[in-house]
Design a protein around this motif. Structure first.
Motif, short mmCIF file in Angstrom:
data_model
loop_
_atom_site.label_atom_id
_atom_site.label_comp_id
_atom_site.label_asym_id
_atom_site.label_seq_id
_atom_site.Cartn_x
_atom_site.Cartn_y
_atom_site.Cartn_z
N THR A 1 -30.82 70.68 1.02
CA THR A 1 -31.16 70.06 -0.26
C THR A 1 -31.12 71.11 -1.38
OG1 THR A 1 -32.54 68.45 0.87
CG2 THR A 1 -32.93 68.74 -1.47
N VAL A 2 -31.64 72.30 -1.10
CA VAL A 2 -31.62 73.37 -2.09
C VAL A 2 -30.17 73.77 -2.38
CG1 VAL A 2 -32.37 75.73 -2.63
CG2 VAL A 2 -33.89 74.20 -1.36
N TYR A 3 -29.33 73.82 -1.35
CA TYR A 3 -27.92 74.18 -1.51
C TYR A 3 -27.18 73.23 -2.46
CZ TYR A 3 -23.00 74.89 -0.72
OH TYR A 3 -21.67 75.10 -0.92
N ALA A 4 -27.64 72.02 -2.59
CA ALA A 4 -26.98 71.06 -3.50
C ALA A 4 -26.86 71.64 -4.91
CB ALA A 4 -27.73 69.74 -3.51
N ARG A 5 -27.80 72.50 -5.30
CA ARG A 5 -27.73 73.15 -6.62
C ARG A 5 -26.58 74.15 -6.70
NH1 ARG A 5 -33.97 75.22 -6.93
NH2 ARG A 5 -34.85 73.46 -5.81
N CYS A 6 -26.13 74.63 -5.57
CA CYS A 6 -25.10 75.67 -5.50
C CYS A 6 -23.71 75.08 -5.30
CB CYS A 6 -25.37 76.60 -4.32
SG CYS A 6 -27.07 77.19 -4.18
N ALA A 7 -23.66 73.86 -4.79
CA ALA A 7 -22.40 73.27 -4.32
C ALA A 7 -21.36 73.07 -5.41
CB ALA A 7 -22.70 71.94 -3.61
N ALA A 8 -21.75 72.90 -6.65
CA ALA A 8 -20.77 72.71 -7.72
C ALA A 8 -19.90 73.96 -7.89
CB ALA A 8 -21.46 72.37 -9.03
N CYS A 9 -20.46 75.12 -7.63
CA CYS A 9 -19.74 76.39 -7.84
C CYS A 9 -19.29 77.07 -6.56
CB CYS A 9 -20.61 77.35 -8.64
SG CYS A 9 -20.98 76.79 -10.30
N HIS A 10 -19.95 76.78 -5.44
CA HIS A 10 -19.68 77.51 -4.20
C HIS A 10 -19.31 76.57 -3.06
CE1 HIS A 10 -21.14 81.39 -5.66
NE2 HIS A 10 -22.12 80.73 -6.24
N ASP A 11 -18.12 76.77 -2.51
CA ASP A 11 -17.70 76.10 -1.29
C ASP A 11 -18.52 76.66 -0.12
OD1 ASP A 11 -15.68 74.84 0.62
OD2 ASP A 11 -15.51 76.97 1.13
N LEU A 12 -18.71 75.86 0.88
CA LEU A 12 -19.53 76.31 2.01
C LEU A 12 -18.70 76.72 3.22
CD1 LEU A 12 -22.46 76.68 2.98
CD2 LEU A 12 -22.37 74.34 3.81
N ASN A 13 -17.66 75.98 3.55
CA ASN A 13 -16.99 76.23 4.82
C ASN A 13 -15.47 76.38 4.79
OD1 ASN A 13 -19.34 76.29 6.25
ND2 ASN A 13 -19.27 74.17 6.85
N THR A 14 -14.81 75.99 3.72
CA THR A 14 -13.34 76.02 3.76
C THR A 14 -12.75 77.34 3.29
OG1 THR A 14 -13.00 75.17 1.53
CG2 THR A 14 -13.29 73.54 3.30
N GLY A 15 -13.52 78.13 2.58
CA GLY A 15 -13.00 79.37 2.02
C GLY A 15 -12.41 79.19 0.63
N ALA A 16 -12.49 77.97 0.09
CA ALA A 16 -11.92 77.70 -1.23
C ALA A 16 -12.72 78.39 -2.33
CB ALA A 16 -11.91 76.18 -1.47
N THR A 17 -12.00 78.88 -3.32
CA THR A 17 -12.63 79.49 -4.49
C THR A 17 -12.87 78.41 -5.52
OG1 THR A 17 -11.61 81.62 -4.09
CG2 THR A 17 -12.34 81.18 -6.34
N ARG A 18 -14.07 78.36 -6.05
CA ARG A 18 -14.42 77.47 -7.16
C ARG A 18 -14.81 78.37 -8.33
NH1 ARG A 18 -18.00 73.09 -3.74
NH2 ARG A 18 -16.29 72.33 -2.45
N LEU A 19 -15.80 77.99 -9.09
CA LEU A 19 -16.29 78.89 -10.14
C LEU A 19 -16.87 80.16 -9.54
CD1 LEU A 19 -18.01 76.42 -12.63
CD2 LEU A 19 -15.84 77.61 -12.91
N GLY A 20 -17.42 80.04 -8.35
CA GLY A 20 -17.94 81.18 -7.61
C GLY A 20 -17.19 81.32 -6.30
N PRO A 21 -17.42 82.40 -5.60
CA PRO A 21 -16.73 82.61 -4.32
C PRO A 21 -17.24 81.64 -3.25
CG PRO A 21 -18.40 84.27 -4.61
CD PRO A 21 -18.35 83.49 -5.90
N SER A 22 -16.41 81.42 -2.25
CA SER A 22 -16.84 80.62 -1.11
C SER A 22 -17.98 81.34 -0.40
CB SER A 22 -15.68 80.44 -0.12
OG SER A 22 -16.14 79.78 1.04
N LEU A 23 -18.90 80.58 0.12
CA LEU A 23 -20.00 81.15 0.89
C LEU A 23 -19.71 81.15 2.38
CD1 LEU A 23 -23.04 79.71 -1.09
CD2 LEU A 23 -21.92 81.94 -1.32
N LYS A 24 -18.49 80.75 2.75
CA LYS A 24 -18.10 80.78 4.16
C LYS A 24 -18.24 82.21 4.67
CE LYS A 24 -14.41 79.78 7.37
NZ LYS A 24 -13.11 79.17 7.56
N GLY A 25 -19.04 82.39 5.69
CA GLY A 25 -19.24 83.70 6.28
C GLY A 25 -20.01 84.68 5.43
N VAL A 26 -20.79 84.17 4.46
CA VAL A 26 -21.50 85.06 3.55
C VAL A 26 -22.49 85.98 4.27
CG1 VAL A 26 -23.35 83.45 2.90
CG2 VAL A 26 -22.64 85.24 1.31
N VAL A 27 -23.20 85.46 5.26
CA VAL A 27 -24.18 86.28 5.98
C VAL A 27 -23.40 87.29 6.83
CG1 VAL A 27 -26.07 86.29 7.63
CG2 VAL A 27 -25.87 84.43 5.97
N GLY A 28 -23.62 88.56 6.54
CA GLY A 28 -22.92 89.63 7.24
C GLY A 28 -21.74 90.18 6.46
#
Length: 125
Positions: free
Chosen positions: A32-59
């Motif tokens: 639910t908190v991530y919903a605030r981030c979703a407009a700018c950050h992709d989660l799993n595909t690696g796509a670039t939006r206004l911000g970088p993808s968060l795919k694999g961000v941890v590490g």
């Protein structure tokens, strides 16, 4: 140990336990908190939006996601994103890396940050 010392020790143990529970994140609530981030950050595909993808961000090291034009501040920071560094960044992006271009305001609620980080650890693969 005197009775007052026992009561004090028990109080500290209970308080410490409560703080530890609050510090642990709930990934379900984090979605639910991530919903605030979703407009700018992709989660799993690696796509670039206004911000970088968060795919694999941890590490991952800050400023290194391919196909995103990072600020020099995040490139120079060269921090490995983990729970502690993500928490510090989300609490105050401008303070964490002065000169970065993250336009979103800080997440001031510690539990929101913990929940979001738990969600990212589980989902951003």
């Amino acid at each position: 140990m005197k009775p007052i010392a026992l009561i004090a020790a028990a109080s500290f143990a209970i308080a410490g336990s409560a703080m530890a529970q609050q510090a642990s994140g709930d990934p379900v609530r984090g979605k639910t908190v991530y919903a605030r981030c979703a407009a700018c950050h992709d989660l799993n595909t690696g796509a670039t939006r206004l911000g970088p993808s968060l795919k694999g961000v941890v590490g991952r090291t800050s400023g290194t996601m391919p196909n995103f034009n990072y600020s020099q501040a995040l490139k120079d920071k060269a921090v490995v994103w983990d729970a502690q560094s993500l928490d510090a960044f989300l609490a105050g992006p401008a303070k964490f890396a002065p000169g970065n271009r993250m336009a979103f305001p800080p997440l001031t609620n510690a539990q929101d940050r913990a929940d979001l980080i738990a969600f990212l650890e589980q989902s951003a693969r």
